[in-house]
Design an enzyme around this catalytic site. Sequence first.
Site, PDB file in Angstrom:
ATOM      1  N   LYS A 181     -12.454  14.610   4.900  1.00 50.88           N
ATOM      2  CA  LYS A 181     -13.564  14.104   4.089  1.00 50.88           C
ATOM      3  C   LYS A 181     -14.433  13.159   4.911  1.00 50.88           C
ATOM      4  O   LYS A 181     -13.918  12.366   5.694  1.00 50.88           O
ATOM      5  CB  LYS A 181     -13.015  13.335   2.889  1.00 50.88           C
ATOM      6  CG  LYS A 181     -14.111  12.842   1.953  1.00 50.88           C
ATOM      7  CD  LYS A 181     -13.598  11.824   0.940  1.00 50.88           C
ATOM      8  CE  LYS A 181     -13.951  10.423   1.378  1.00 50.88           C
ATOM      9  NZ  LYS A 181     -13.714   9.416   0.331  1.00 50.88           N
ATOM     10  N   ARG A 229       0.844  -1.205   0.000  1.00 46.98           N
ATOM     11  CA  ARG A 229       0.000   0.000   0.000  1.00 46.98           C
ATOM     12  C   ARG A 229       0.877   1.251   0.000  1.00 46.98           C
ATOM     13  O   ARG A 229       0.624   2.210  -0.727  1.00 46.98           O
ATOM     14  CB  ARG A 229      -0.929   0.005   1.234  1.00 46.98           C
ATOM     15  CG  ARG A 229      -2.006  -1.070   1.189  1.00 46.98           C
ATOM     16  CD  ARG A 229      -3.043  -0.866   2.285  1.00 46.98           C
ATOM     17  NE  ARG A 229      -2.536  -1.065   3.632  1.00 46.98           N
ATOM     18  CZ  ARG A 229      -2.554  -2.227   4.293  1.00 46.98           C
ATOM     19  NH1 ARG A 229      -3.059  -3.308   3.725  1.00 46.98           N
ATOM     20  NH2 ARG A 229      -2.089  -2.316   5.532  1.00 46.98           N
ATOM     21  N   GLU A 236     -19.484  15.094   1.701  1.00 48.07           N
ATOM     22  CA  GLU A 236     -19.720  14.169   0.584  1.00 48.07           C
ATOM     23  C   GLU A 236     -20.995  13.346   0.772  1.00 48.07           C
ATOM     24  O   GLU A 236     -20.966  12.286   1.402  1.00 48.07           O
ATOM     25  CB  GLU A 236     -18.523  13.222   0.402  1.00 48.07           C
ATOM     26  CG  GLU A 236     -18.720  12.253  -0.777  1.00 48.07           C
ATOM     27  CD  GLU A 236     -17.549  11.292  -1.009  1.00 48.07           C
ATOM     28  OE1 GLU A 236     -16.641  11.227  -0.161  1.00 48.07           O
ATOM     29  OE2 GLU A 236     -17.572  10.609  -2.040  1.00 48.07           O
ATOM     30  N   LYS A 274     -18.751  17.562  -2.161  1.00 48.19           N
ATOM     31  CA  LYS A 274     -18.331  16.474  -3.050  1.00 48.19           C
ATOM     32  C   LYS A 274     -19.553  15.611  -3.362  1.00 48.19           C
ATOM     33  O   LYS A 274     -19.837  14.650  -2.642  1.00 48.19           O
ATOM     34  CB  LYS A 274     -17.222  15.665  -2.377  1.00 48.19           C
ATOM     35  CG  LYS A 274     -16.782  14.433  -3.171  1.00 48.19           C
ATOM     36  CD  LYS A 274     -15.442  13.906  -2.702  1.00 48.19           C
ATOM     37  CE  LYS A 274     -15.113  12.590  -3.380  1.00 48.19           C
ATOM     38  NZ  LYS A 274     -13.720  12.177  -3.200  1.00 48.19           N
TER      39      LYS A 274
HETATM   40  P1  13P Z   1     -14.600   7.500  -6.556  1.00 49.29           P
HETATM   41  O1  13P Z   1     -14.190   8.639  -7.465  1.00 49.29           O
HETATM   42  O2  13P Z   1     -13.934   6.202  -6.913  1.00 49.29           O
HETATM   43  O3  13P Z   1     -16.086   7.407  -6.401  1.00 49.29           O
HETATM   44  O4  13P Z   1     -14.015   7.831  -5.132  1.00 49.29           O
HETATM   45  C1  13P Z   1     -14.171   9.094  -4.631  1.00 49.29           C
HETATM   46  C2  13P Z   1     -14.264   9.049  -3.167  1.00 49.29           C
HETATM   47  O5  13P Z   1     -13.478   9.637  -2.478  1.00 49.29           O
HETATM   48  C3  13P Z   1     -15.351   8.274  -2.538  1.00 49.29           C
HETATM   49  O6  13P Z   1     -15.486   8.618  -1.197  1.00 49.29           O
END
Ligand code: 13P
Length: 339
Positions: free
Chosen positions: A136, A46, A177, A219
């Site tokens: 986030k 990772r 998000e 987001k």
């Molecule tokens: P994806 O663009 O693969 O949807 O991932 C964005 C993300 O941060 C999801 O929480």
Amino acid sequence: MNLQELERIAARLVAEHKGLLAADESNSTIEKRFKGIGVTSSETTRRAYREMLFTTPGVEKFISGVILYDETLRQKTKEDVPFADYLGRRGMIPGIKVDKGTKPLAGSPTEKITEGLDGLQERLQEYYRLGARFAKWRAVIEVAAEIPTEYCLRANAQALARYAALCQEVGLVPIVEPEVLMDGAHTLERCADISSATLKIVFDELYTHRVALEGILLKPNMVISGMQCPRQADVAEVARETVAVLKRYVPAAVPGIAFLSGGQSAELATAHLNAMNALGHFPWKLSFSYGRALQAAALEAWRGREANWGAGQKAFSQRAHCNSSACAGAYTAQMEKVA
Ligand code: 13P
């Protein structure tokens, strides 16, 4: 709260021609991605994979910030430089995923609630000390015959707002998000309705929790046909509907909207963003915060081998470049052929 500082960070994250790399896959998610290319997930693999991405030459022209996972924020480059410091020196702001994933929602167990509020303030303070300047939290909204319920939207919005308020207090820009999933046979119109209802409740809770909208980024998902919907809306429809919903429900005080890719192909995610930005000027910046759409080609090229670092970086740089152009409505299909 130092709102000026939050505004400054948010503005840098959605600066002209730039967007975010979401490299914050939890260990179980990255394990799934690695399995697809036959690589065992370990702390070592990772770390190596993330280092390959972060050290891509010139990518800071397109990438303003990188969302990290807890483990990654504590890792270092081969030269023993913490990733957060390394990214910062290259002009890319380090961020951190702080939610703890989803669980079935009590009382409506086919739906999900995002966990992670307990002890969050202390965790945010530590992340700030480790160099993170934004965070986030992802809420997941599933679409099916009887869902989402208003209860699910409200519960997730409350958690998002509480998280956002805590982030701002600590000096981290919260990325809010709420993701309406594209799994399912629903139409574009239903996605528009659910996305509208979601955003309305999210902003209602953000106001209630006294979150300064000038110091957040949103987001969201794009307004798109469900993956199993027999009629797939085209790029122009997705762009038009997404912008229409955002104009109705996202206040102009929000500095930027950075979309997730959500399972769209890399090319489509770029084409959609481009088509939106080609529609004109908006009160907020429209940018990207992609995970899969920025990484899929790079993962495929890398396949766990150090000898493939150059190929992996080239693939990542290409996608970052295309999406950077899409932020200005200047992406063309020709740019894919050059690759
Ligand atoms: P994806 O663009 O693969 O949807 O991932 C964005 C993300 O941060 C999801 O929480």
